[in-house]
Design an enzyme around this catalytic site. Sequence first.
Site, PDB file in Angstrom:
ATOM      1  CG  ASN A  17      -2.098   0.847   1.181  1.00 33.03           C
ATOM      2  OD1 ASN A  17      -2.743   1.071   2.195  1.00 33.03           O
ATOM      3  ND2 ASN A  17      -2.462   1.364   0.027  1.00 33.03           N
ATOM      4  CG  ASN A  74      -8.783   8.014  -0.445  1.00 30.59           C
ATOM      5  OD1 ASN A  74      -8.083   7.249   0.205  1.00 30.59           O
ATOM      6  ND2 ASN A  74     -10.007   8.366  -0.062  1.00 30.59           N
ATOM      7  CB  CYS A  83      -4.283   5.166   5.922  1.00 28.55           C
ATOM      8  SG  CYS A  83      -3.275   4.069   4.901  1.00 28.55           S
ATOM      9  CG  ASN A  85      -1.312  -1.030   5.034  1.00 31.40           C
ATOM     10  OD1 ASN A  85      -0.972  -1.872   5.846  1.00 31.40           O
ATOM     11  ND2 ASN A  85      -2.152  -1.298   4.047  1.00 31.40           N
ATOM     12  CG  HIS A 175     -13.697  -1.274   6.172  1.00 33.96           C
ATOM     13  ND1 HIS A 175     -12.701  -1.438   5.241  1.00 33.96           N
ATOM     14  CD2 HIS A 175     -13.239  -0.349   7.051  1.00 33.96           C
ATOM     15  CE1 HIS A 175     -11.679  -0.658   5.551  1.00 33.96           C
ATOM     16  NE2 HIS A 175     -11.981   0.003   6.656  1.00 33.96           N
ATOM     17  CD  GLU A 224      -7.309   1.147   0.334  1.00 32.71           C
ATOM     18  OE1 GLU A 224      -7.560   2.150   1.033  1.00 32.71           O
ATOM     19  OE2 GLU A 224      -6.171   0.681   0.190  1.00 32.71           O
ATOM     20  NE  ARG A 225     -14.136   6.232   2.076  1.00 33.89           N
ATOM     21  CZ  ARG A 225     -14.486   6.717   3.268  1.00 33.89           C
ATOM     22  NH1 ARG A 225     -15.741   7.024   3.528  1.00 33.89           N
ATOM     23  NH2 ARG A 225     -13.590   6.871   4.213  1.00 33.89           N
ATOM     24  CB  CYS A 233      -7.007  -1.963   2.691  1.00 37.46           C
ATOM     25  SG  CYS A 233      -8.073  -0.833   3.643  1.00 37.46           S
ATOM     26  CB  THR A 235      -8.860   0.374   7.936  1.00 36.80           C
ATOM     27  OG1 THR A 235      -8.945   0.693   6.538  1.00 36.80           O
ATOM     28  CG2 THR A 235      -8.075   1.454   8.674  1.00 36.80           C
ATOM     29  N   GLY A 236      -8.955  -2.422   6.271  1.00 41.24           N
ATOM     30  CA  GLY A 236      -9.757  -3.484   5.668  1.00 41.24           C
ATOM     31  C   GLY A 236      -9.432  -4.847   6.243  1.00 41.24           C
TER      32      GLY A 236
END
Length: 293
Positions: A17, A74, A83, A85, A175, A224-225, A233, A235-236
């Site tokens: 990322n 983004n 974020c 990462n 998410h 990712e949005r 990701c 948080t994902g």
Amino acid sequence: MSDTRRLFFTKMEGTGNDYIYIDALGSPTSIDIGELSLHDLACKISNRHFGVGSDGLIVILPSHYADFRMRIFNADGSEAQMCGNGSRCVAKYVHDKGFTDKTTLSLETVSGVKTLYLHIEDGKTKEVTVDMGKAILSREDIPVLGQIDEMMVDFPVSVAGETFKLTAVGMGNPHGVVFVNDITDKHVQYYGRLLEVAEIWPHKANIEFVKVVDRTHLVMRVWERGSGETLSCGTGACASVVASVMKGLTDSEVEVKLLGGKLFITYNRKSGHVYMRGGANFIAEGTYYYNGI
């Protein structure tokens, strides 16, 4: 069009990322961001053909409430709340470049102050564990719209003639986690794009497609949005583990395999906190010639 500005940048990655990092801490190479449109800069510098190329832009700033502050943009210029990462990379940046000698840091983000624990080897940051805070499970707080139960678990959402069962988790950003037997390019790149902007999300959402390998291993790909498919990701990965624990599919300590590497996630159900451990690396540094607006 304003004059061209020379901006010093650092490119870093955490499990693939990749973000461009701008120092606004007041160092000799620091940038005065007061006159910059960070939204425009993020779009231009992130472009992989006409810019440096990245998943987005992260600005490192002083904080009144924590050791440091970060702002995340983004690749489409929209500002993100958090974020995972990126936070690990910020920790490595400020420690390895001598802005701090602390190995436990507080980091201000739009989604609150996060605690980062640095794992040092030979004086350098090898890995970082991030206390991502409490997972948000309330529909209203994530947020999610519509006639949905207080916690959204396996809620059917239809796009392009296909119905997917989404579990919603907030990790400072929204998410939608989808469990599948096998993850395909079409899942991520076609349906992920459509699910990101489904009407249940008032602010769009990150969409994770997840395969359960066993009680301690997941495989995940993410749309990712604001950025599209990325190699990782943080948080994902956290949201995916929370969703898998909620559904009884895994234990609370899980290795998540992403396209860019592995993250190690622990979900403390008693406290609600989620912990993410992974690496962070420098890629390049240089000067970007910015023609602003």
